[in-house]
Motif scaffolding. Structure first.
Motif, PDB file in Angstrom:
ATOM      1  N   ASN A 178     -23.433 -38.418  85.992  1.00 30.23           N
ATOM      2  CA  ASN A 178     -23.514 -39.819  85.557  1.00 30.23           C
ATOM      3  C   ASN A 178     -24.860 -40.120  84.929  1.00 30.23           C
ATOM      4  O   ASN A 178     -24.951 -40.885  83.959  1.00 30.23           O
ATOM      5  N   GLY A 187     -20.157 -42.094  81.478  1.00 31.88           N
ATOM      6  CA  GLY A 187     -21.092 -42.565  82.486  1.00 31.88           C
ATOM      7  C   GLY A 187     -20.398 -43.444  83.514  1.00 31.88           C
ATOM      8  O   GLY A 187     -19.372 -44.075  83.243  1.00 31.88           O
ATOM      9  N   GLY A 188     -20.958 -43.496  84.737  1.00 31.00           N
ATOM     10  CA  GLY A 188     -20.383 -44.322  85.788  1.00 31.00           C
ATOM     11  C   GLY A 188     -19.102 -43.794  86.370  1.00 31.00           C
ATOM     12  O   GLY A 188     -18.295 -44.555  86.909  1.00 31.00           O
TER      13      GLY A 188
END
Length: 276
Positions: A178, A187-188
């Motif tokens: 991430n 991402g995340g």
């Protein structure tokens, strides 16, 4: 090579002595050799030489004529495991089969190995029968093997689910991924597929030596070292108060490495399953 330097007249043995000692009759042997040399050897070959050599070796291992093999296949009985395994390795390709059946000459002119396969192929579904008989012959052993494998796999899954360090590894990989993908669609992430673990080694650092797997392991070692140092036993050791930052970091690395290196023992069945 030296054979071209040897003269035929440079050495002669005592014929009477060799005959008296070993019963060696030069004249009769010569006649036998001449008789053998007059025996015509099959010269017709339709298969690749390397493949032909393999089939020849396998046919000798079977130690039965093609007619005996066909009779056993017709009955579905009479061939041992070793014979069936050898036959299974002789299965011709479609191209080889076409070459054998496309041969227009006398079948007896073919080499013994090619003639063997050609005769066996004359029986309908010959090699399918071999596979069925081989399956039946190995069925019980396969069942035992599969049961043991599933049992080992089940134990391996239990080890993975209960391993704190393995969960720590998953957490470290997720957070690292991430961080590397921040600002992108990746991402995340909340999870990742397990096959992503196999790709860690392929992600190289800027130094060209360190890869993502190295980084993750080093971070886990440091994290575990700090955890051990902050434990009750770690706090008992008051010497840490007088150590420099570099010395404390080295302590973290040493304590963490001692802990992480035990992961292989902790995941014994996982390691065993992976090698089977």
């Amino acid at each position: 090579m030296v054979w071209d330097k040897i003269r035929s007249s440079s050495f002669e043995f005592d014929e009477e002595m060799i005959e008296s000692l070993f019963g060696y009759n030069l004249q009769s042997t010569t006649k036998n050799d001449e008789a053998k040399s007059k025996t015509p050897s099959p010269s017709k070959h339709v298969l690749d030489p390397k493949r032909l050599q393999n089939i020849t070796i396998l046919s000798k291992a079977i130690n039965a004529t093609a007619e005996q093999v066909c009779e056993a296949l017709m009955r579905g009985d009479g061939l041992c495991l070793q014979q069936l395994e050898a036959l299974a390795k002789m299965v011709p390709t479609k191209e080889e089969e076409a070459k054998l059946f496309g041969y227009k000459g006398d079948i007896n002119e073919l080499g013994s190995a090619e003639k063997f396969v050609r005769v066996v192929l004359s029986m309908p579904f010959a090699f399918q029968r071999v596979e069925a008989m081989l399956y039946r012959e190995t069925f019980e052993d396969e069942v035992v093997h599969l049961r043991n494998s599933f049992s080992m796999l089940e134990e391996a899954c239990k080890e993975l689910r209960s391993s704190r360090l393995f969960l720590k590894l998953l957490e470290a990989v997720l957070k690292t991924g991430n961080r590397m993908n921040v600002g992108t669609i990746r991402g995340g992430a909340k999870a990742f597929k397990l096959d992503a673990l196999l790709k860690l080694y392929d992600v190289k650092g800027t130094d060209g030596k360190t890869n993502l797997l190295h980084f993750v392991v080093q971070e886990i070692i440091r994290s575990e070292g700090i955890r051990v140092s902050d434990s009750i036993m770690g706090k008992i050791n008051q010497k840490n108060k007088t150590k420099t930052v570099e010395e404390r970091e080295e302590d973290y690395r040493r304590m963490g490495l001692d802990l992480v290196s035990g992961l292989s023992t902790e995941l014994y069945n996982v390691k065993k399953t992976a090698t089977n």
